[in-house]
Design an enzyme around this catalytic site. Structure first.
Site, mmCIF file in Angstrom:
data_model
loop_
_atom_site.group_PDB
_atom_site.id
_atom_site.type_symbol
_atom_site.label_atom_id
_atom_site.label_comp_id
_atom_site.label_asym_id
_atom_site.label_seq_id
_atom_site.Cartn_x
_atom_site.Cartn_y
_atom_site.Cartn_z
ATOM 1 N N ASP A 192 0.859 -1.185 0.000
ATOM 2 C CA ASP A 192 0.000 0.000 0.000
ATOM 3 C C ASP A 192 0.894 1.233 0.000
ATOM 4 O O ASP A 192 2.107 1.141 0.211
ATOM 5 C CB ASP A 192 -0.909 -0.017 1.243
ATOM 6 N N TYR B 153 -4.958 4.524 0.496
ATOM 7 C CA TYR B 153 -6.026 3.680 -0.059
ATOM 8 C C TYR B 153 -5.631 3.071 -1.408
ATOM 9 O O TYR B 153 -6.419 3.048 -2.346
ATOM 10 C CB TYR B 153 -7.340 4.466 -0.188
ATOM 11 N N HIS B 154 -4.404 2.545 -1.466
ATOM 12 C CA HIS B 154 -3.909 1.927 -2.694
ATOM 13 C C HIS B 154 -3.416 0.500 -2.439
ATOM 14 O O HIS B 154 -2.286 0.158 -2.792
ATOM 15 C CB HIS B 154 -2.771 2.768 -3.287
ATOM 16 N N PRO B 155 -4.238 -0.371 -1.842
ATOM 17 C CA PRO B 155 -3.773 -1.735 -1.569
ATOM 18 C C PRO B 155 -3.640 -2.548 -2.855
ATOM 19 O O PRO B 155 -4.412 -2.379 -3.801
ATOM 20 C CB PRO B 155 -4.878 -2.303 -0.670
#
Length: 549
Positions: free
Chosen positions: A290, A464-466
């Site tokens: 992330d 919020y970039h998993p």
């Protein structure tokens, strides 16, 4: 009920898949989506982006387990629960990633996913309103444009970067990512332009595409082949049959969850939960990556920020302007200036990302400073920390166990300390002299390594970039989950296509590469020849070995 292709999830990749797989009228497609409609101002008005992310109606609302390196805080991990998935609740920021990201994918075993391979798919998917130049596409379904850039603080930020000696870029999604410039967003005619807007809604006008609102419980596997999906709707459990393939596009949290519920994953973990093991793939749910970020906030001595618009009355005015005229502040996500920088000499590609915002406020719209201010979201984007997604129980409705393991690698601390000091250098440039007031956050008293670390432990949060939890790689890689054609290793008729298959996190926001993944996976599924490789040579800073700028 049956179809040739069943797609689980209508998000960034799933919507693209639905559109491309159904272009041939002989192919029948069913899209399974638990979330409801995306119609309404909270989603459609770009400036309202904080609202859908904080609403249970649109967001799965996941939380991580306590993060040991961040004061045991549980970190919010939103995922879209709505038509369009996370592309309907995200910040609408459009970043492809750096060429080095995709070349790294190929080096890690994702053959055919180097930058030269994926650039044609980025071009195919986009309708760039900046024009076509060999790097950009203008005929695709996804509208990409810049915001109005009217606030003087945006221009001050870009000028400050120039004064600090950094590169400038006219198009960070083109040949040159590195530098300061203006940010692109997926909006069109004053509205959010999600993957649903670009792909799914046009596809649903075709007679061979059907959308079913339901809860996907597990994939049905018979004799080593995926034959359908067990779903729940209206209190009934039923099976939707796939004549050809099942494609999982359910997010980096829910895609590995579905595989494990279906018996595909680490055998010991599945046995502990009483799940019948179909295929032992230890990499399912591992390799979670992330981006982290913090807000660097400064008071503005001039009343030029968006602070004046925060009172409810003025929010109502902005909402009315948008609703009736598609004009005013509502038409932009307000992320209109940015920077992509390298953290040190010897770093070849940018690894620090800035989103500039002309107001001091949290991403979720809370904890606004009680004054005019401005901020940057500062992130080190190539962290070496790795986490995992596992099952909490064999109950399909139990939330997954999310352990990011943030800041577990010592280098992350070094890089984020540098981010704090670098941002002070940028905000200290002459371009900000007429606006710069006292530092709100971290605060001028935060100076030493120990003080910065304490600030980071309390204030770092997810961007919020998993990604990465169903890693793509070669078949002989024991931790790979899918092969370079997105097929789940060990199961016929089953693929995964979303950000979970990224072998390594890309540099920047993930909506664009997730849509690209859906586009490219569709060609693999249909057995089409991949688009011709690009011969464009991306710009690499000639001073990268000796300078950070």
């Amino acid at each position: 009920m049956q179809a040739d292709y069943i797609i689980i999830g209508s998000g960034s990749a799933g919507s693209a898949l639905a559109h491309r797989l159904s272009e041939d009228s002989r192919n029948s497609v069913i899209v399974l989506e638990f979330g409801g409609t995306d119609i309404g101002p909270f989603i459609q008005m770009p400036a309202a982006l904080a609202w859908p992310m904080s609403m249970n109606r649109y967001n799965w609302g996941y939380l991580s387990e306590p993060e040991p390196h961040l004061n045991n805080r549980r970190i919010t991990a939103p995922r879209g629960k709505v038509i369009g998935g996370s592309s309907s609740i995200n910040g609408m920021v459009y970043v492809r990633g750096h060429a080095e990201d995709f070349d790294r994918w190929e080096q890690l075993g994702a053959k055919g996913w180097a930058y030269a391979d994926v650039l044609p798919y980025f071009k195919r998917m986009e309708h760039s309103h900046g024009g076509e130049d060999g790097w950009r596409g203008t005929d695709g379904p996804l509208h990409v444009q810049r915001g109005p850039v009217k606030n003087p603080l945006f221009h001050a930020f870009v000028e400050a970067g120039k004064q600090a000696g950094f590169e400038m870029t006219d198009d960070y999604n083109g040949s040159k990512q590195e530098g300061f410039g203006l940010m692109e967003q997926t909006t069109w005619r004053g509205r959010r332009w999600s993957a649903a807007s670009a792909y799914l809604k046009p596809a649903l006008k075709r007679p061979n595409v059907q959308l079913i609102r339901c809860f996907a419980r597990k994939i049905v596997i018979e004799n080593g082949r995926a034959t359908g999906v067990e779903i729940e709707r209206g209190g009934r459990i039923e099976v939707v049959k796939a004549n050809r393939e099942v494609i999982v596009s359910a997010s980096s949290f829910n895609s590995p969850k579905l595989l494990m519920l279906s018996g595909i994953g680490p055998a010991a973990h599945l046995k502990d939960l009483g799940i019948d093991v179909k295929v032992d793939r230890p990499g399912v749910g591992q390799n979670l990556q992330d981006h982290m970020e913090f807000y660097f906030q400064q008071i503005s001595t001039k009343p030029v920020s968006l602070y004046s618009w925060l009172p409810w009355f003025w929010q109502g005015v902005a909402g009315a302007q948008w609703l009736f005229f598609k004009s005013g502040l509502g038409i932009s996500n307000q992320f209109e200036a940015c920077a992509f920088l390298r953290s040190a000499p010897g770093v070849k590609q940018p690894d620090i990302q800035y989103h500039f915002l002309p107001v001091a406020i949290r991403y979720d719209g809370k904890a606004a400073a009680n004054t005019h201010g401005f901020q940057v979201h500062v992130g080190y984007n190539l962290s070496k920390s790795r986490g995992s997604v596992t099952l909490r129980a064999s109950d399909p409705k139990a939330d997954p166990v999310i352990r990011f393991n943030y800041m577990s690698h010592p280098e992350d601390w070094e890089k984020f300390r540098h981010c704090v000091r670098l941002t002070r250098e940028i905000f200290g440039q002459k371009a900000f002299d007429q606006y710069r007031g006292p530092e709100i956050q971290p605060g001028e008293r935060v100076q030493t390594d120990e003080e910065i670390d304490a600030f980071l432990r309390e204030h770092l949060e997810s961007a919020y970039h998993p990604c990465g939890t169903c890693k793509m790689g070669s078949k002989d890689d024991p931790m790979a989950v899918v092969d370079p054609e997105t097929r789940v290793i060990g199961v016929d008729g089953l693929r995964v296509a979303d950000s979970s298959i990224f072998p390594h996190v890309t540099y920047g926001n993930l909506n664009a590469p997730s849509i690209m993944t859906g586009e490219k996976a569709a060609d693999h599924i249909l057995g089409k020849q991949p688009l011709a490789r690009s011969n464009q040579e991306p710009w690499i800073n000639p001073r990268w070995a000796i300078s950070d700028r």
